[in-house]
Design a protein around this motif. Structure first.
Motif, PDB file in Angstrom:
ATOM      1  N   THR A  43       0.833  -1.186   0.000  1.00  0.00           N
ATOM      2  CA  THR A  43       0.000   0.000   0.000  1.00  0.00           C
ATOM      3  C   THR A  43       0.878   1.250   0.000  1.00  0.00           C
ATOM      4  O   THR A  43       1.941   1.261   0.625  1.00  0.00           O
ATOM      5  CB  THR A  43      -0.903   0.030   1.253  1.00  0.00           C
ATOM      6  OG1 THR A  43      -1.659  -1.168   1.304  1.00  0.00           O
ATOM      7  CG2 THR A  43      -1.842   1.204   1.242  1.00  0.00           C
ATOM      8  N   VAL A  45       1.107   5.038   1.297  1.00  0.00           N
ATOM      9  CA  VAL A  45       0.507   5.923   2.294  1.00  0.00           C
ATOM     10  C   VAL A  45       1.182   7.285   2.210  1.00  0.00           C
ATOM     11  O   VAL A  45       2.366   7.394   1.899  1.00  0.00           O
ATOM     12  CB  VAL A  45       0.621   5.363   3.733  1.00  0.00           C
ATOM     13  CG1 VAL A  45      -0.176   4.097   3.890  1.00  0.00           C
ATOM     14  CG2 VAL A  45       2.066   5.121   4.121  1.00  0.00           C
ATOM     15  N   ARG A  82       0.756  -3.370   4.481  1.00  0.00           N
ATOM     16  CA  ARG A  82      -0.398  -3.179   5.362  1.00  0.00           C
ATOM     17  C   ARG A  82      -0.894  -4.546   5.818  1.00  0.00           C
ATOM     18  O   ARG A  82      -1.145  -5.426   5.008  1.00  0.00           O
ATOM     19  CB  ARG A  82      -1.495  -2.409   4.645  1.00  0.00           C
ATOM     20  CG  ARG A  82      -2.697  -2.184   5.537  1.00  0.00           C
ATOM     21  CD  ARG A  82      -3.485  -0.989   5.153  1.00  0.00           C
ATOM     22  NE  ARG A  82      -2.745   0.226   5.498  1.00  0.00           N
ATOM     23  CZ  ARG A  82      -3.106   1.438   5.117  1.00  0.00           C
ATOM     24  NH1 ARG A  82      -4.163   1.605   4.366  1.00  0.00           N
ATOM     25  NH2 ARG A  82      -2.410   2.489   5.482  1.00  0.00           N
ATOM     26  N   TYR A  84      -3.856  -6.424   7.782  1.00  0.00           N
ATOM     27  CA  TYR A  84      -5.224  -6.377   8.302  1.00  0.00           C
ATOM     28  C   TYR A  84      -5.424  -7.658   9.111  1.00  0.00           C
ATOM     29  O   TYR A  84      -4.946  -8.722   8.711  1.00  0.00           O
ATOM     30  CB  TYR A  84      -6.252  -6.392   7.166  1.00  0.00           C
ATOM     31  CG  TYR A  84      -6.160  -5.260   6.189  1.00  0.00           C
ATOM     32  CD1 TYR A  84      -6.854  -4.073   6.410  1.00  0.00           C
ATOM     33  CD2 TYR A  84      -5.426  -5.373   5.023  1.00  0.00           C
ATOM     34  CE1 TYR A  84      -6.804  -3.038   5.496  1.00  0.00           C
ATOM     35  CE2 TYR A  84      -5.366  -4.343   4.103  1.00  0.00           C
ATOM     36  CZ  TYR A  84      -6.052  -3.180   4.347  1.00  0.00           C
ATOM     37  OH  TYR A  84      -5.996  -2.155   3.432  1.00  0.00           O
ATOM     38  N   VAL A 102      -6.010  -2.548  11.432  1.00  0.00           N
ATOM     39  CA  VAL A 102      -4.976  -2.283  10.424  1.00  0.00           C
ATOM     40  C   VAL A 102      -3.668  -1.933  11.124  1.00  0.00           C
ATOM     41  O   VAL A 102      -3.649  -1.181  12.100  1.00  0.00           O
ATOM     42  CB  VAL A 102      -5.399  -1.114   9.506  1.00  0.00           C
ATOM     43  CG1 VAL A 102      -4.333  -0.826   8.479  1.00  0.00           C
ATOM     44  CG2 VAL A 102      -6.727  -1.409   8.832  1.00  0.00           C
ATOM     45  N   HIS A 103      -2.574  -2.492  10.613  1.00  0.00           N
ATOM     46  CA  HIS A 103      -1.235  -2.215  11.148  1.00  0.00           C
ATOM     47  C   HIS A 103      -0.283  -2.136   9.964  1.00  0.00           C
ATOM     48  O   HIS A 103      -0.270  -3.033   9.126  1.00  0.00           O
ATOM     49  CB  HIS A 103      -0.832  -3.343  12.117  1.00  0.00           C
ATOM     50  CG  HIS A 103       0.507  -3.171  12.726  1.00  0.00           C
ATOM     51  ND1 HIS A 103       0.752  -2.269  13.735  1.00  0.00           N
ATOM     52  CD2 HIS A 103       1.689  -3.783  12.469  1.00  0.00           C
ATOM     53  CE1 HIS A 103       2.030  -2.357  14.089  1.00  0.00           C
ATOM     54  NE2 HIS A 103       2.611  -3.258  13.326  1.00  0.00           N
ATOM     55  N   ASP A 104       0.525  -1.075   9.875  1.00  0.00           N
ATOM     56  CA  ASP A 104       1.482  -0.914   8.782  1.00  0.00           C
ATOM     57  C   ASP A 104       2.895  -1.226   9.245  1.00  0.00           C
ATOM     58  O   ASP A 104       3.290  -0.850  10.356  1.00  0.00           O
ATOM     59  CB  ASP A 104       1.451   0.513   8.239  1.00  0.00           C
ATOM     60  CG  ASP A 104       0.167   0.846   7.511  1.00  0.00           C
ATOM     61  OD1 ASP A 104      -0.131   2.041   7.390  1.00  0.00           O
ATOM     62  OD2 ASP A 104      -0.531  -0.076   7.053  1.00  0.00           O
TER      63      ASP A 104
END
Length: 126
Positions: A43, A45, A82, A84, A102-104
């Protein structure tokens, strides 16, 4: 006939449960362990630009404020992995978004290891 090994019944997520970085560059990956469901995807960001760094790049002329305005208008992005996760029997698309966490992490091999460690922490709390 398939043989079930001890690793297959292990309660932790391992690197063998994940696909390599080359796959994650092109597609998302979903998996599950016990009651935990998870999805990993590449992803982009937006991140906050460091205006001090932008000022250092200018030549000190009157264009400094003009360059700062240009820097503000162009979004700075970073590629992340990312992660999930959610619980239950439903797939990602069928699960209400408010039930998904959610955790990046960094988009790298080390990021995959960090995602695995994070998911194992979540799994231990279930």
């Amino acid at each position: 006939m398939a043989v079930i090994t001890e690793e297959m019944t292990d309660k932790r997520i391992t690197r063998r449960d994940m696909l390599p970085m080359s796959f994650l560059k092109m597609s998302s990956y979903t998996g599950s362990k016990q009651n935990l469901r998870y999805k990993l995807e590449k992803t982009e960001v937006e991140i906050a630009a460091d205006l001090g760094e932008q000022a250092d790049k200018t030549d000190g002329s009157d264009q400094t404020s003009e360059n700062a305005d240009e820097a503000k208008s162009e979004p700075v992005t970073k590629t992340v992995l990312r992660v999930y996760h959610w619980t239950g029997a439903f797939c990602f698309d069928a699960t209400p978004k408010e039930e998904i966490t959610v955790h990046d992490v960094e988009f790298s091999d080390e990021g995959i290891d960090e995602a695995i460690a994070y998911l194992n922490e979540v799994l231990e709390k279930l």
